[in-house]
Design an enzyme around this catalytic site. Structure first.
Site, PDB file in Angstrom:
ATOM      1  N   ARG A 132       0.843  -1.216   0.000  1.00  0.00           N
ATOM      2  CA  ARG A 132       0.000   0.000   0.000  1.00  0.00           C
ATOM      3  C   ARG A 132       0.870   1.256   0.000  1.00  0.00           C
ATOM      4  O   ARG A 132       0.572   2.236  -0.665  1.00  0.00           O
ATOM      5  CB  ARG A 132      -0.955   0.000   1.204  1.00  0.00           C
ATOM      6  CG  ARG A 132      -1.685   1.331   1.355  1.00  0.00           C
ATOM      7  CD  ARG A 132      -2.986   1.236   2.153  1.00  0.00           C
ATOM      8  NE  ARG A 132      -2.874   0.493   3.379  1.00  0.00           N
ATOM      9  CZ  ARG A 132      -2.245   0.918   4.485  1.00  0.00           C
ATOM     10  NH1 ARG A 132      -1.641   2.093   4.509  1.00  0.00           N
ATOM     11  NH2 ARG A 132      -2.209   0.160   5.563  1.00  0.00           N
ATOM     12  N   TYR A 135     -15.970  15.950 -16.923  1.00  0.00           N
ATOM     13  CA  TYR A 135     -16.366  14.539 -16.919  1.00  0.00           C
ATOM     14  C   TYR A 135     -17.478  14.315 -15.886  1.00  0.00           C
ATOM     15  O   TYR A 135     -17.384  14.804 -14.744  1.00  0.00           O
ATOM     16  CB  TYR A 135     -15.139  13.665 -16.628  1.00  0.00           C
ATOM     17  CG  TYR A 135     -15.508  12.234 -16.343  1.00  0.00           C
ATOM     18  CD1 TYR A 135     -16.139  11.461 -17.297  1.00  0.00           C
ATOM     19  CD2 TYR A 135     -15.248  11.662 -15.101  1.00  0.00           C
ATOM     20  CE1 TYR A 135     -16.507  10.152 -17.026  1.00  0.00           C
ATOM     21  CE2 TYR A 135     -15.601  10.356 -14.821  1.00  0.00           C
ATOM     22  CZ  TYR A 135     -16.237   9.605 -15.786  1.00  0.00           C
ATOM     23  OH  TYR A 135     -16.613   8.322 -15.520  1.00  0.00           O
ATOM     24  N   ASP A 152      -6.954  17.876 -15.485  1.00  0.00           N
ATOM     25  CA  ASP A 152      -7.226  16.523 -15.959  1.00  0.00           C
ATOM     26  C   ASP A 152      -6.749  16.432 -17.408  1.00  0.00           C
ATOM     27  O   ASP A 152      -7.304  17.079 -18.296  1.00  0.00           O
ATOM     28  CB  ASP A 152      -8.735  16.231 -15.854  1.00  0.00           C
ATOM     29  CG  ASP A 152      -9.068  14.772 -16.145  1.00  0.00           C
ATOM     30  OD1 ASP A 152      -8.364  14.168 -16.979  1.00  0.00           O
ATOM     31  OD2 ASP A 152     -10.025  14.242 -15.559  1.00  0.00           O
ATOM     32  N   LYS A 207      -7.601   5.054 -19.916  1.00  0.00           N
ATOM     33  CA  LYS A 207      -7.826   5.494 -21.287  1.00  0.00           C
ATOM     34  C   LYS A 207      -6.567   5.277 -22.134  1.00  0.00           C
ATOM     35  O   LYS A 207      -6.036   4.184 -22.137  1.00  0.00           O
ATOM     36  CB  LYS A 207      -8.304   6.941 -21.268  1.00  0.00           C
ATOM     37  CG  LYS A 207      -9.463   7.196 -20.274  1.00  0.00           C
ATOM     38  CD  LYS A 207     -10.672   6.412 -20.650  1.00  0.00           C
ATOM     39  CE  LYS A 207     -11.878   6.480 -19.724  1.00  0.00           C
ATOM     40  NZ  LYS A 207     -11.806   7.003 -18.390  1.00  0.00           N
TER      41      LYS A 207
HETATM   42  N1  PLP Z   1     -11.403  12.065 -16.134  1.00  0.00           N
HETATM   43  C1  PLP Z   1     -11.864  11.951 -17.387  1.00  0.00           C
HETATM   44  C2  PLP Z   1     -11.644  13.073 -18.354  1.00  0.00           C
HETATM   45  C3  PLP Z   1     -12.543  10.804 -17.781  1.00  0.00           C
HETATM   46  O1  PLP Z   1     -13.010  10.708 -19.040  1.00  0.00           O
HETATM   47  C4  PLP Z   1     -12.753   9.764 -16.836  1.00  0.00           C
HETATM   48  C5  PLP Z   1     -13.483   8.535 -17.201  1.00  0.00           C
HETATM   49  O2  PLP Z   1     -14.094   8.441 -18.235  1.00  0.00           O
HETATM   50  C6  PLP Z   1     -12.260   9.930 -15.533  1.00  0.00           C
HETATM   51  C7  PLP Z   1     -11.576  11.091 -15.222  1.00  0.00           C
HETATM   52  C8  PLP Z   1     -12.466   8.859 -14.495  1.00  0.00           C
HETATM   53  O3  PLP Z   1     -11.615   7.784 -14.743  1.00  0.00           O
HETATM   54  P1  PLP Z   1     -11.903   6.250 -14.332  1.00  0.00           P
HETATM   55  O4  PLP Z   1     -13.060   5.787 -15.139  1.00  0.00           O
HETATM   56  O5  PLP Z   1     -10.608   5.561 -14.649  1.00  0.00           O
HETATM   57  O6  PLP Z   1     -12.202   6.238 -12.869  1.00  0.00           O
END
Ligand code: PLP
Length: 402
Positions: free
Chosen positions: A67, A119, A191, A216
C-alpha cells in the site's frame, strides 16, 4: 490523406513528431526496460508481493508494504512523472481515485472551482461533496466573459481544469486560467486524460497537479481501470503520496505492470488515432444530417487557436450532433459495425458513445443542458483500425439518418 482539406488545420499532424516528442517516445519505450539487476531481464518482473522483508530488526528496506510502495508501481510512477515533466506521480486504482486523492487534501469548507462541463463522474463527486457541505463549489464556464471576475471573487483553494472537455471538446486556455488561480493563491489541477503528456503538458503552463484516468489512452488496451496524479513540486509529491497511503488509494501492481506495458507504445498509437480523428472530423463536417462537429482541429472550432498554442496534438476524440436528435442517434449507432457502443476512450478499438444516456447520465438535466449535451450528440473515440474501415462504418451510420 490530402494535406489541403478546407476547415482543417493539419499543421500539427504534418509537423509531428517534434524533437522533444521523439525524446518522450524514448522515455515511454524504455520505461523500466533493462534495469533489472538480479537476472538481467530486459522487461521488468512483476512484483505482486504485498509485503517485503525488513533488512534487520526495526530497519525496513526501500519497500515494506505494497500500500505504501511497490517496485512495479514505482516504475510506472517514475515514467509518468518524467513524461509529464513533474517531480513525482502516484498511481491510483482508477481515474476517480486520482480525483478523490486530490479532493481529500481539501480542508472542510475549502473552495473549489471546477468546469461546468467536465467529466460526469468528477462532476458528480464534486457536487455530492458540496451538497454535504464538505466543500464550497463553483462550477464555471472558463470561457465566459465574467469567468475571471467570478473566479477571483470566489477565492478558491483549488481550481480544477479539464481540457479538452468531455464530451464537447471545449478548449480551456491553460495559461490564462492558471494565472487567475495564481493571483488568488489557489492550486491548480488539470485533468489531462484526453491528450496524455504527448498531446499537452500542463506543468509548462504552471499547473500544480496533473490528473489522469490511465484507463484510457495511457494503458490503451481497455483492460485496466486505473489512474494517476502527477505533482509539480517535491513537497506536493510527498503530500499526495502520504494521502494515497493514508487512504489506501494505491494501484494494484498487476494494473501498474499492464499500464506500463501499454505506455511503451502510446506515442505510436496516438499518432494513428489522431490522424484518423482529423480525417473523420472533416468527413462528418461535410455530411448531411450533421448539425455540428466538435473537434479542436477544425479551424472554426472556438478553441482552435488556443489548441494550436497549448497542445501538440488535436487528440483522438470528437463529438458531433445529429440534426434529428435521439432517434437519429439511435439509428446511427445501430447501423455501425466497427465502432462499438461503449463507454471509455483511448483504447486500440474505436468506440461510439451517446453521452446523454451513458457517460453523462449521472449529471442532472439542467447541468447537462447547460453543458450542451443534447439527445442527438454522439462522441467518437477513434482507435487504431484502418482509416478506410472507419470511414466506411461512419458512412453506414450517416446513410441510416439521411
Ligand atoms: N477524467 C476523465 C476526463 C474521464 O473521461 C474519466 C473517465 O471516463 C475519468 C476522469 C475517471 O476515470 P476512471 O473511469 O478511470 O475512474
Amino acid at each position: 490523406m490530402s494535406r489541403k482539406r478546407p476547415g482543417l488545420d493539419e499543421a500539427m499532424i504534418t509537423n509531428r513528431p517534434s524533437d522533444s516528442q521523439h525524446r518522450l517516445s524514448t522515455v515511454a519505450a524504455r520505461a523500466a526496460v533493462a534495469e533489472e539487476a538480479a537476472h538481467g531481464a530486459v522487461m521488468p518482473p512483476l512484483h505482486l508481493s504485498s509485503n517485503f522483508r525488513f533488512k534487520s530488526f526495526g530497519v525496513p528496506d526501500r519497500y515494506d508494504y505494497t500500500r505504501s510502495g511497490n517496485p512495479t508501481r514505482t516504475e510506472l510512477e517514475q515514467a509518468l512523472a518524467r513524461l509529464e515533466g513533474g517531480t513525482r506521480a502516484v498511481a491510483t486504482p482508477s481515474g476517480m481515485a486520482a480525483v478523490t486523492l486530490l479532493l481529500s487534501r481539501l480542508r472542510p469548507g475549502a473552495r473549489l472551482v471546477a468546469p461546468f462541463d467536465g467529466y460526469g463522474g468528477t462532476h458528480r463527486l464534486m457536487s455530492t461533496l458540496a451538497e454535504r457541505a464538505q466543500i464550497e463549489l463553483l462550477f464555471l464556464d472558463y470561457g465566459a466573459q465574467e469567468a475571471e471576475a467570478r473566479l477571483r471573487a470566489f477565492r478558491p483553494d483549488l481550481v480544477w481544469l479539464e481540457t479538452p472537455s468531455n464530451p464537447l471538446l471545449r478548449i480551456t486556455d491553460l495559461r490564462r486560467c492558471i494565472s487567475w488561480a495564481r493571483a488568488v493563491g489557489a492550486e491548480v489541477a488539470v485533468d489531462n486524460t484526453f491528450l496524455t503528456p504527448f498531446g499537452q503538458q500542463p506543468f509548462r503552463f504552471g499547473a500544480d497537479f496533473v490528473v489522469h484516468s490511465t484507463t484510457k489512452a495511457i494503458n490503451g488496451h481497455s483492460d485496466v481501470v486505473a489512474g494517476a496524479v502527477v505533482a509539480r513540486t517535491e513537497a506536493q509529491g510527498e503530500d499526495i503520496a502520504w494521502w494515497a497511503n493514508c487512504l489506501g488509494l494505491c494501484q494494484a501492481p498487476f494494473d501498474a505492470y499492464m499500464t506500463l506495458r501499454g505506455l511503451r507504445t502510446l506515442p505510436m498509437r496516438l499518432r494513428q488515432m489522431e490522424a484518423s480523428a482529423l480525417h473523420l472530423a472533416a468527413r462528418l463536417r461535410a455530411a448531411q444530417g450533421v448539425a455540428a462537429v466538435h473537434f479542436p482541429g477544425l479551424r472554426d472550432h472556438p478553441g482552435h487557436a488556443i489548441a494550436l498554442e497549448q497542445q501538440s496534438s488535436f487528440g483522438f476524440m470528437l463529438a458531433f450532433e445529429l440534426s434529428e436528435g435521439r432517434a437519429a442517434a439511435q439509428a446511427f449507432v445501430e447501423s455501425l459495425c466497427l465502432f462499438t457502443l461503449a463507454e471509455s476512450l483511448g483504447g486500440v478499438e474505436s468506440l461510439v458513445c451517446h453521452p446523454r444516456t451513458m457517460t453523462h447520465a449521472a449529471m442532472d438535466e439542467a447541468a447537462r443542458l447547460k453543458a450542451g449535451i443534447g439527445e442527438g450528440l454522439l462522441r467518437l473515440a477513434v482507435g487504431c483500425e484502418g482509416l478506410e474501415d472507419l470511414v466506411e462504418d461512419l458512412n453506414r451510420g450517416l446513410a441510416a439518418v439521411r
